[in-house]
Design a protein around this motif. Structure first.
Motif, PDB file in Angstrom:
ATOM      1  N   UNK A  54       0.846  -1.195   0.000  1.00 46.76           N
ATOM      2  CA  UNK A  54       0.000   0.000   0.000  1.00 46.76           C
ATOM      3  C   UNK A  54       0.884   1.250   0.000  1.00 46.76           C
ATOM      4  N   UNK A  55       0.536   2.189  -0.849  1.00 51.89           N
ATOM      5  CA  UNK A  55       1.279   3.433  -0.949  1.00 51.89           C
ATOM      6  C   UNK A  55       2.354   3.430  -2.005  1.00 51.89           C
ATOM      7  N   UNK A  56       2.645   2.244  -2.576  1.00 47.46           N
ATOM      8  CA  UNK A  56       3.645   2.143  -3.634  1.00 47.46           C
ATOM      9  C   UNK A  56       2.967   2.041  -4.996  1.00 47.46           C
ATOM     10  N   UNK A  57       3.680   2.422  -6.036  1.00 48.05           N
ATOM     11  CA  UNK A  57       3.147   2.312  -7.393  1.00 48.05           C
ATOM     12  C   UNK A  57       2.902   0.844  -7.728  1.00 48.05           C
ATOM     13  N   UNK A  58       1.687   0.526  -8.145  1.00 48.21           N
ATOM     14  CA  UNK A  58       1.313  -0.853  -8.436  1.00 48.21           C
ATOM     15  C   UNK A  58       2.033  -1.353  -9.681  1.00 48.21           C
ATOM     16  N   UNK A  59       2.746  -2.460  -9.523  1.00 44.73           N
ATOM     17  CA  UNK A  59       3.495  -3.043 -10.631  1.00 44.73           C
ATOM     18  C   UNK A  59       3.240  -4.541 -10.716  1.00 44.73           C
ATOM     19  N   UNK A  60       3.559  -5.112 -11.871  1.00 41.77           N
ATOM     20  CA  UNK A  60       3.453  -6.564 -12.051  1.00 41.77           C
ATOM     21  C   UNK A  60       4.710  -7.205 -11.471  1.00 41.77           C
ATOM     22  N   UNK A  61       4.780  -7.244 -10.145  1.00 44.79           N
ATOM     23  CA  UNK A  61       5.972  -7.744  -9.463  1.00 44.79           C
ATOM     24  C   UNK A  61       5.654  -8.815  -8.429  1.00 44.79           C
ATOM     25  N   UNK A  62       4.373  -9.196  -8.332  1.00 44.20           N
ATOM     26  CA  UNK A  62       3.966 -10.159  -7.323  1.00 44.20           C
ATOM     27  C   UNK A  62       4.091 -11.601  -7.771  1.00 44.20           C
ATOM     28  N   UNK A  63       3.834 -12.490  -6.811  1.00 42.74           N
ATOM     29  CA  UNK A  63       3.877 -13.932  -7.034  1.00 42.74           C
ATOM     30  C   UNK A  63       2.619 -14.565  -6.432  1.00 42.74           C
ATOM     31  N   UNK A  64       2.303 -15.767  -6.888  1.00 40.16           N
ATOM     32  CA  UNK A  64       1.411 -16.650  -6.155  1.00 40.16           C
ATOM     33  C   UNK A  64       2.293 -17.736  -5.567  1.00 40.16           C
ATOM     34  N   UNK A  65       2.366 -17.758  -4.230  1.00 45.04           N
ATOM     35  CA  UNK A  65       3.271 -18.665  -3.532  1.00 45.04           C
ATOM     36  C   UNK A  65       2.518 -19.857  -2.937  1.00 45.04           C
ATOM     37  N   UNK A  66       3.268 -20.940  -2.741  1.00 41.04           N
ATOM     38  CA  UNK A  66       2.746 -22.121  -2.077  1.00 41.04           C
ATOM     39  C   UNK A  66       3.625 -22.445  -0.880  1.00 41.04           C
ATOM     40  N   UNK A  67       2.984 -22.509   0.315  1.00 42.53           N
ATOM     41  CA  UNK A  67       3.674 -22.844   1.558  1.00 42.53           C
ATOM     42  C   UNK A  67       3.289 -24.257   2.001  1.00 42.53           C
ATOM     43  N   UNK A  68       4.271 -25.049   2.371  1.00 44.46           N
ATOM     44  CA  UNK A  68       3.997 -26.298   3.067  1.00 44.46           C
ATOM     45  C   UNK A  68       4.035 -25.997   4.558  1.00 44.46           C
ATOM     46  N   UNK A  69       3.936 -27.042   5.377  1.00 47.87           N
ATOM     47  CA  UNK A  69       3.919 -26.808   6.819  1.00 47.87           C
ATOM     48  C   UNK A  69       5.287 -26.674   7.445  1.00 47.87           C
ATOM     49  N   UNK A  70       6.328 -26.665   6.630  1.00 50.33           N
ATOM     50  CA  UNK A  70       7.678 -26.557   7.170  1.00 50.33           C
ATOM     51  C   UNK A  70       8.103 -25.092   7.256  1.00 50.33           C
TER      52      UNK A  70
END
Length: 312
Positions: free
Chosen positions: A140-156
């Motif tokens: 929030x407050x930063x210029x929106x860019x195509x810099x994100x990810x969809x991440x997957x977390x296991x229980x470790x």
């Protein structure tokens, strides 16, 4: 051919006029039904808060935990009483929130080594294998860019695996009633994607477009009901869409404010989070009613969420 044979069926309509509870969220999100206490949790990403309201005690029972990080989503943890601890999506990854102490500890981060200060967690969900999917986007407050990810977390306690990059506003993740299809909304593309989800190992295949939104707003968060219909909030359009298992728009819930963010089933009721509107952004009443939690009975039950499986 008669005109009735070519006319599309009228959309099912529901109308909501009053908030259930109104904490004036900056960015209300992540509604979650806590079955253990018959309460609804939701977050305010901008104000860095976790809210909870007892459905037995009513709106006056709203309690709030103030944090120092943008918390975007919550989930229950298998084997842990949610009155004590829950999982949260936070700035740098997933963390366990001690609700009594109001403190949190990271379980795993988005990246090993240096945290990316530009990014924060957004929406996500636990999958049928007990893993957590969580998107990242420009903070929030930063210029929106195509810099994100969809991440997957296991229980470790290892860093997450990036499953999709780049994305701009990754949003809800969900599954069909038989768990054989996984859905993911990329808001800025106005598109909901679907994959075949392998029950054996959670692998994805056969990517396709499930629904593409046409309109001024952007699809935000969703939940799926027991009949396979998707109930999808639309940011900027004052409505929640009901989308058929075939990807067709068949109904909508109309709300009195503009920025609709996400939904959650409690029985046959749909609880709906919203974000604030600025003065002058719309009618005065719509601005006043923004940032509230709403509820409406839509006559169908939703799928139960999965619990996160965390290694000890």
């Amino acid at each position: 051919m008669s005109s009735s044979a070519t006319t599309k069926p009228a959309l099912q309509q529901w109308h909501v006029t009053e908030p259930y509870v109104h904490p004036h969220c900056g960015l209300g999100e992540g509604p979650y039904y806590e079955a253990a206490t018959n309460s609804v949790r939701f977050v305010d990403i901008k104000k860095q808060r976790v809210h909870a309201v007892s459905l037995d005690a009513g709106p006056g029972s709203l309690i709030t935990i103030q944090l120092d990080t943008p918390v975007s989503v919550t989930a229950d943890i298998a084997g842990i009483d949610p009155r004590d601890r829950i999982l949260i999506g936070a700035k740098y990854g997933i963390a366990v929130l001690d609700r009594r102490a109001g403190t949190y500890e990271y379980v795993a981060r988005f990246a090993s080594g240096v945290d990316n200060e530009r990014l924060r967690g957004n929406d996500g969900a636990v999958d049928p294998h007990g893993r957590f999917w969580l998107g990242t986007m420009s903070d929030i407050g930063l210029h929106l860019q195509a810099e994100g990810h969809l991440y997957l977390f296991t229980g470790t306690r290892t860093a997450a695996q990036s499953m999709r990059h780049p994305v701009t506003i990754p949003n809800s993740v969900g599954w069909s009633p038989d768990n054989k299809t996984m859905y993911f909304t990329h808001s800025t593309e106005r598109t909901v994607y679907a994959w075949d989800y392998a029950l054996s190992d959670g692998g994805l295949s056969n990517e396709r477009v499930f629904y593409r939104h046409e309109g001024p707003g952007e699809p935000d968060g969703f939940r799926v009901d027991v009949e396979g219909y998707m109930w999808h909030a639309v940011y900027g359009e004052s409505r929640v869409l009901k989308i058929s298992p075939a990807g067709a728009l068949v109904g909508q819930v109309n709300l009195p404010t503009q920025n609709i963010t996400c939904v959650q089933f409690v029985g046959t009721e749909l609880f709906i989070t919203t974000a604030s509107m600025e003065k002058g952004e719309g009618p005065e009443e719509a601005v006043e009613l923004s940032g509230a939690l709403y509820r409406v009975d839509v006559g169908v039950r939703g799928l139960d969420p999965f619990e996160f499986k965390m290694d000890n």
